[in-house]
Design an enzyme around this catalytic site. Structure first.
Site, short mmCIF file in Angstrom:
data_model
loop_
_atom_site.label_atom_id
_atom_site.label_comp_id
_atom_site.label_asym_id
_atom_site.label_seq_id
_atom_site.Cartn_x
_atom_site.Cartn_y
_atom_site.Cartn_z
N ASP A 445 0.83 -1.21 0.00
CA ASP A 445 0.00 0.00 0.00
C ASP A 445 0.87 1.26 0.00
O ASP A 445 2.08 1.21 0.29
CB ASP A 445 -0.88 -0.03 1.26
CG ASP A 445 -2.20 0.70 1.09
OD1 ASP A 445 -2.32 1.49 0.15
OD2 ASP A 445 -3.10 0.47 1.92
N ASP A 513 -10.86 1.90 -3.10
CA ASP A 513 -11.41 1.64 -1.77
C ASP A 513 -12.93 1.69 -1.79
O ASP A 513 -13.57 1.38 -0.79
CB ASP A 513 -10.89 2.68 -0.77
CG ASP A 513 -9.54 2.28 -0.18
OD1 ASP A 513 -9.14 1.12 -0.36
OD2 ASP A 513 -8.89 3.13 0.45
C1 DGJ Z 1 -5.85 1.71 2.12
C2 DGJ Z 1 -6.26 0.50 1.33
O1 DGJ Z 1 -6.79 0.87 0.10
C3 DGJ Z 1 -7.26 -0.31 2.15
O2 DGJ Z 1 -7.72 -1.40 1.41
C4 DGJ Z 1 -6.58 -0.74 3.41
O3 DGJ Z 1 -5.53 -1.61 3.10
C5 DGJ Z 1 -6.07 0.45 4.18
N1 DGJ Z 1 -5.25 1.28 3.35
C6 DGJ Z 1 -5.30 0.01 5.40
O4 DGJ Z 1 -4.71 1.04 6.06
#
Ligand code: DGJ
Length: 690
Positions: A445, A513
């Site tokens: 991420d 997300d």
């Molecule tokens: C952002 C990601 O897009 C989410 O799926 C998740 O992993 C969060 N970060 C966790 O902090």
């Protein structure tokens, strides 16, 4: 295939359906000749002798015609290359040589100590272009701008520009508008690819989904970038793009140093937007995405279910439920490491939280494996929380400007990955982590943009922008080489880092997300313009969607939406009823049946998600599957039949859902009834040739 004229000054690259030709004049100007359908070398040679237009002194005949416009001389268009030494600025090159190796063409030019090599390679019908710049000295050179390529379109009237714009939770939204004189610039000055634009544009004059010429360009770079689409005074159109947003300095090349741009790929198709997408998908599956012929498993991800509040026991309970519905890969998201009990602490300390995982990750990983699933974890290696052991030990390892506030987004700072000690630290931490437990998958991420990209003490801190991305790529490459069975997913707060560069090092991407199944249809529609379903991760989460909009939707609608990509489940399975779990199990097994078509087949977008009925169809060999969604049925009107694509009109097809036999010609020309009704209804319809 590469052909070269007898005088060695015209080059023609030919793909299965397209051709691309360039020509070097006696004055060593490299002119664009052709990009479009296949042509013969004799056609390219005929184009090469057509005279340039004669302009009065206020216009340049070179503008809009050069393959790689450099700064300086009789040019007024945006330069792809802008170089400065202590003495002068701009480039005046002489041609040195061409080199051909299979279908890889290199054209080498020189300006004093600077050697400029333009690279061309035909992959299917995608032309990959990039440039290497070697400073042979003696003086240092400042690369103010070094684009990967400039693309030139043929003279046509009425160009239209399509692009994918967005923001967090609303990525890859397709929009199109007529191009007018001047420039349209998209990009990122954020240090990562960004949620705001995918590095892709498409230009057409009258194409539809099924027909017409489409020119597409896509950049493979995961840092700041810029693509400028210019309609010049004589209406010619050029598209130039590369790493970095500004012209304020990319790198300082000392004598002996080199810079290689990312790849800026171009594709011509006369199959409309659908044909162009299928060609991009085939190219990425064949040449970009690692192991693309391997199926991606159905995953469970813990993020929406448990966020930061996790424990070994609770994850084990989720894993047992996930296994029972057929999940194949169980991923523990954020919260397993350091003192990460919220987003305020822990980033940088990549060892399991001792309160939550007293014996490390191995017991949970073993449990997950014993349940028949693979085991994955989440990391965000390029970041650090000030409340972390790493930051306390090395506060100078972050990007910062002396005397300025260190901007915190999500309570985190960006590590300066251009520093070798940071690179080495991350390598050791991640290598140790991947060796400490049987980990099969890493979700990588990146949750904030650059804001304070300073590097006190470095003579040319500007290089941090490029070197961060290079270090990221090198780290991924090194980890992949050392742990060849580990699979990586690129994530950046959803779809903030999706481009051909990261795609060549990761196995799939987290699309957004936004897991609302209706919003997702538009996001997936945009995403599919360039990237294949094989990399597009999509989760089924809870209803109502409390993360975003409280929308209530059926489990079926959520599943069919997510089944259009790499299916995942991200809901809190401990709260799902026995009936819901049983239904989920049925959807997962249906997905496994259609997975080869979705992940490896040809995509046909039957109807875009604009409010009523929308649908996609995947075709592979004798099999096809349609995923259809009805957002809302209005005025009691019948839902239209779906005209299918990619089938044999002379064949008959059995619908596996109803047992009905349909004639191919009827499906293609009159359509298939979906039986969808009401609001937020969805269906999966499988067809097999008989
Ligand atoms: C952002 C990601 O897009 C989410 O799926 C998740 O992993 C969060 N970060 C966790 O902090």
């Amino acid at each position: 295939m590469l052909e070269i004229s007898e005088n060695g000054r015209t080059w023609l690259l030919t793909g299965p359906a397209s051709g691309y030709a360039v020509h070097l004049t006696e004055g060593d100007e490299l002119l664009h000749l052709h990009w479009g359908p296949r042509i013969a070398l004799a056609d390219a040679e005929a184009l090469a002798v057509r005279p340039l237009p004669v302009y009065r002194p206020f216009e340049s005949p070179l503008d809009g015609r050069e393959e790689y416009p450099v700064e300086g001389g009789p040019r007024f268009a945006r330069p792809a290359l802008s170089v400065r030494t202590e003495e002068r600025r701009g480039t005046e090159w002489r041609f040195e040589a061409h080199e051909a190796e299979g279908d890889h063409l290199r054209l080498r030019f020189r300006d004093g100590g600077l050697v400029i090599t333009l690279h061309y390679r035909m992959r299917h019908d995608v032309v990959e272009r990039w440039v290497t710049l070697d400073n042979e000295g003696p003086a240092p050179l400042e690369l103010l701008r070094a684009d990967a390529a400039t693309w030139t379109l043929p003279d046509r009237e009425g160009w239209r520009l399509s692009q994918l714009h967005g923001r967090w939770a609303a990525e890859s939204l397709l929009t199109a508008a007529p191009l007018t004189h001047g420039e349209k610039v998209i990009g990122s000055r954020r240090g990562h690819t960004g949620h705001q634009h995918l590095p892709w544009v498409a230009l057409d004059t009258d194409a539809t989904e099924e027909r017409g010429e489409v020119y597409g360009c896509a950049l493979g770079w995961s840092g700041s970038w810029r693509i400028a689409v210019a309609q010049l005074p004589d209406a010619r159109v050029q598209i130039t793009g590369g790493a970095g947003y500004d012209d304020s300095g990319l790198l300082l090349l000392a004598a002996g140093e080199s810079y290689t741009t990312p790849v800026f790929a171009g594709l011509w198709s006369d199959g409309g937007f659908g044909g162009a997408s299928r060609a991009w998908h085939a190219y990425q599956r064949a040449y970009v995405v690692p192991d693309a012929d391997r199926d991606r498993p159905v995953l469970f991800n813990s993020w929406e279910a448990t966020e930061f509040d996790i424990s070994e026991e609770q994850q084990g309970a989720l894993a047992r439920r996930a296994a029972a519905i057929g999940v194949e890969l169980f991923v523990v998201d954020d919260g397993w490491f350091g003192r990460r009990t919220s987003d305020r602490a822990g980033l940088g300390d990549w060892t399991p939280n001792p309160d939550r995982f007293p014996k490390g990750l191995a017991p949970l990983a073993d449990h997950v494996h014993a349940l028949g699933m693979q085991f994955g974890i989440w990391v965000e290696p390029e970041m650090v929380n000030p409340d972390s052991d790493l930051y306390r030990a090395h506060p100078d390892w972050v990007q910062y400007q002396p005397g300025r506030t260190r901007t915190e987004f999500r309570n985190q700072l960006v590590l300066n990955l251009a520093r070798e000690d940071v690179q080495e630290y991350l390598w050791r931490q991640l290598d140790t982590l991947l060796s400490s437990a049987p980990i099969d998958y890493v979700k990588w991420d990146f949750n904030r943009c650059f804001t304070d990209a300073g590097w006190p003490g470095d003579p040319y801190p500007q290089r941090l922008w490029v070197d961060h991305v290079r270090a990221l790529y090198a780290l991924l490459d090194r980890l992949r080489a050392a742990h060849p069975d580990v699979v990586f997913e690129s994530c950046s707060g959803g779809g903030g880092r999706i481009d051909l560069g990261i795609m060549s090092r990761t196995d799939q991407v987290w699309t957004s997300d936004n897991t609302d199944p209706l919003d997702r249809l538009a996001i997936q529609h945009g995403f599919s313009q360039i990237h294949p379903a094989r990399v597009m991760a999509a989760w089924v989460t809870d209803s109502p969607n409390t993360q975003l909009n409280d929308r209530v939707s059926s489990l079926g609608f959520r599943f069919v939406s997510a089944m259009a990509g790499v299916l995942g489940v991200g809901g809190d399975l401990t709260q799902w009823t026995e009936e819901e779990l049983a239904e989920a199990g049925d959807w997962v097994s249906l997905y496994k049946e259609i997975r080869p078509l979705v992940q490896h087949g040809d995509l046909h977008r039957l109807r875009p998600p604009t409010g009523g009925l929308s649908a996609v169809q995947y075709v592979r060999g004798d099999e096809s599957v349609v995923l259809a969604w009805l957002q809302a049925q209005s005025y009691g009107e019948p839902v239209p039949a779906l005209r299918l694509r990619g089938l044999d009109p002379t064949a008959s097809y059995e619908c596996l859902e109803t047992g009905e036999i349909h004639r191919g010609a009827v499906l293609l020309h009159h359509g298939l009834d979906t039986a969808l009704r009401g609001d937020l209804d969805a269906a999966v319809i499988r067809l097999r040739r008989i």
